[in-house]
Design a protein around this motif. Structure first.
Motif, short mmCIF file in Angstrom:
data_model
loop_
_atom_site.label_atom_id
_atom_site.label_comp_id
_atom_site.label_asym_id
_atom_site.label_seq_id
_atom_site.Cartn_x
_atom_site.Cartn_y
_atom_site.Cartn_z
N UNK A 1 -35.28 -16.73 -8.84
CA UNK A 1 -35.05 -15.22 -7.61
C UNK A 1 -33.76 -15.31 -7.09
N UNK A 2 -33.30 -14.48 -6.67
CA UNK A 2 -31.92 -14.44 -6.52
C UNK A 2 -32.59 -12.86 -5.51
N UNK A 3 -32.00 -13.48 -3.91
CA UNK A 3 -32.36 -12.07 -3.12
C UNK A 3 -31.35 -11.08 -1.89
N UNK B 1 -48.76 -24.21 -24.61
CA UNK B 1 -48.49 -25.33 -25.30
C UNK B 1 -47.78 -26.59 -24.96
N UNK B 2 -46.62 -25.27 -25.11
CA UNK B 2 -45.46 -26.39 -25.32
C UNK B 2 -44.47 -26.23 -24.18
N UNK B 3 -45.55 -26.48 -23.07
CA UNK B 3 -44.43 -26.45 -21.64
C UNK B 3 -43.96 -25.65 -21.42
N UNK B 4 -43.58 -23.84 -22.07
CA UNK B 4 -42.79 -23.40 -21.36
C UNK B 4 -44.42 -22.04 -20.21
N UNK B 5 -44.20 -22.41 -19.31
CA UNK B 5 -44.89 -22.21 -18.14
C UNK B 5 -44.10 -22.36 -17.05
N UNK B 6 -44.37 -21.61 -15.34
CA UNK B 6 -43.96 -21.62 -14.44
C UNK B 6 -44.57 -22.90 -13.88
N UNK B 7 -43.44 -23.52 -13.92
CA UNK B 7 -44.10 -24.81 -12.35
C UNK B 7 -43.30 -24.70 -11.37
N UNK B 8 -41.95 -24.68 -11.21
CA UNK B 8 -40.81 -24.02 -10.02
C UNK B 8 -40.66 -22.81 -9.72
N UNK B 9 -40.46 -22.77 -8.99
CA UNK B 9 -39.17 -21.42 -8.66
C UNK B 9 -38.54 -22.01 -7.12
N UNK B 10 -37.63 -20.80 -7.81
CA UNK B 10 -35.83 -21.45 -7.19
C UNK B 10 -35.54 -20.43 -6.44
N UNK C 1 -34.83 -11.31 -10.59
CA UNK C 1 -35.37 -12.34 -11.13
C UNK C 1 -35.01 -12.24 -12.63
N UNK C 2 -35.06 -14.49 -13.09
CA UNK C 2 -34.51 -14.34 -14.55
C UNK C 2 -35.52 -15.61 -14.49
N UNK C 3 -36.44 -15.64 -16.07
CA UNK C 3 -37.15 -17.11 -16.12
C UNK C 3 -35.59 -18.02 -16.88
#
Length: 308
Positions: free
Chosen positions: A156-158, A90-99, A146-148
């Protein structure tokens, strides 16, 4: 009576002045604190709307945190966890972008395909450990971090595997790393100039072959192909087209290779007329000359010229 009235009037004035002074001090303190907070908020990369969401989330999150503790004590932590995730969403803390970073050879779409499975999930619901394991199952991925990154980015760092050699299979050529992990098929033209491995189980022996070749660093760059024979020993083919049959055993094979390197340094064996060198029965070295070209590739002890 008049003196008493004057004293009461003076005391009232003093009290009023003190009260006014305290009010001014409080206003200054509030102004100073507000200024510091404003400066801090100005430095951080959030818009006013995001800050409103953050403060709201902190207030509601604090209440949910208390509820979570109470729920945990009551034996219903899963319900509390779901409530925390709902508040975060509800506060907007959801996955919208993946780098994705760190990819240079592998197909990046394979990473995105797995990462997008958690798209639009609330941040507390993202199972980072499971996603990391899923990414590490990809052939090219040696490791994945993987980090938020709040408010809505999944970073995501491969760490890619490094191509080491080409494994010859019955129907195709496969690019492998130093541990023998098969990365992807490779075309004949692109495989040119790379070390080739052949024979059943050769891929699993890639690390052992690297250790063997390190015993004779002067010869290693001249090895064009290596055949794992009978699951016990190596046949090496040099860039000159000449073959060297090594004995069984890690120590025995390394010792024979060092001896051959020493002999080559003294007598220039590579690039000469000898077609094959057989060191399977140390300390002897058997050499097959051009007139014996019709004999089997795996040199026998009684074939060709013998030297000690």
């Amino acid at each position: 009576m008049a003196q008493q009235i004057r004293r009461n009037g003076t005391g009232g004035v003093r009290r009023a002045v003190k009260a006014q002074s305290r009010a001014v001090t409080v206003r200054k303190a509030r102004g100073s604190a507000t200024g510091v907070i404003d400066r801090v908020m100005g430095v951080l990369p959030f818009t006013e709307d995001q800050w409103s969401r953050i403060w709201l989330a902190m207030i509601i999150g604090g209440a949910v945190g208390i509820a979570f503790i109470i729920a945990s004590l009551a034996g219903v932590p899963a319900l509390a966890q779901a409530q925390v995730a709902a508040v975060a969403a509800d506060a907007g803390f959801e996955v919208r972008h993946v780098r994705v970073t760190g990819t240079s050879r592998m197909d990046e779409q394979q990473v995105y395909a797995r990462a997008l499975a958690v798209r639009n999930q609330a941040m507390p619901d993202v199972d980072i450990a499971a996603l990391r394991d899923d990414l590490r199952a990809l052939p090219w991925v040696s490791d994945a971090r993987v980090s938020i990154q709040l408010p809505h980015t999944l970073a995501i760092d491969i760490v890619e595997r490094k191509p080491h050699a080409v494994l010859e299979k019955a129907d195709r050529l496969m690019l492998i790393d130093a541990t023998g992990v098969e990365l992807e098929p490779i075309a004949q033209a692109k495989a040119k100039g790379m070390l080739r491995l052949a024979g059943p189980g050769a891929g699993r022996q890639a690390r052992a072959l690297e250790t063997l070749l390190s015993a004779a660093p002067a010869l290693a760059p001249k090895v064009e192909a290596a055949e794992w024979v009978g699951n016990r020993r190596w046949n090496l083919t040099f860039t000159t087209g000449q073959l060297l049959a090594l004995p069984e055993g890690e120590i025995e094979g390394a010792t024979a290779l060092v001896k051959f390197a020493r002999l080559d340094g003294k007598n220039r064996l590579l690039g000469g007329k000898v077609l094959a060198f057989d060191m399977r029965t140390p300390p002897r070295l058997y050499m097959r000359l051009p007139e014996a070209v019709g004999q089997p590739k795996d040199v026998g002890g009684d074939a060709g010229k013998e030297t000690t």
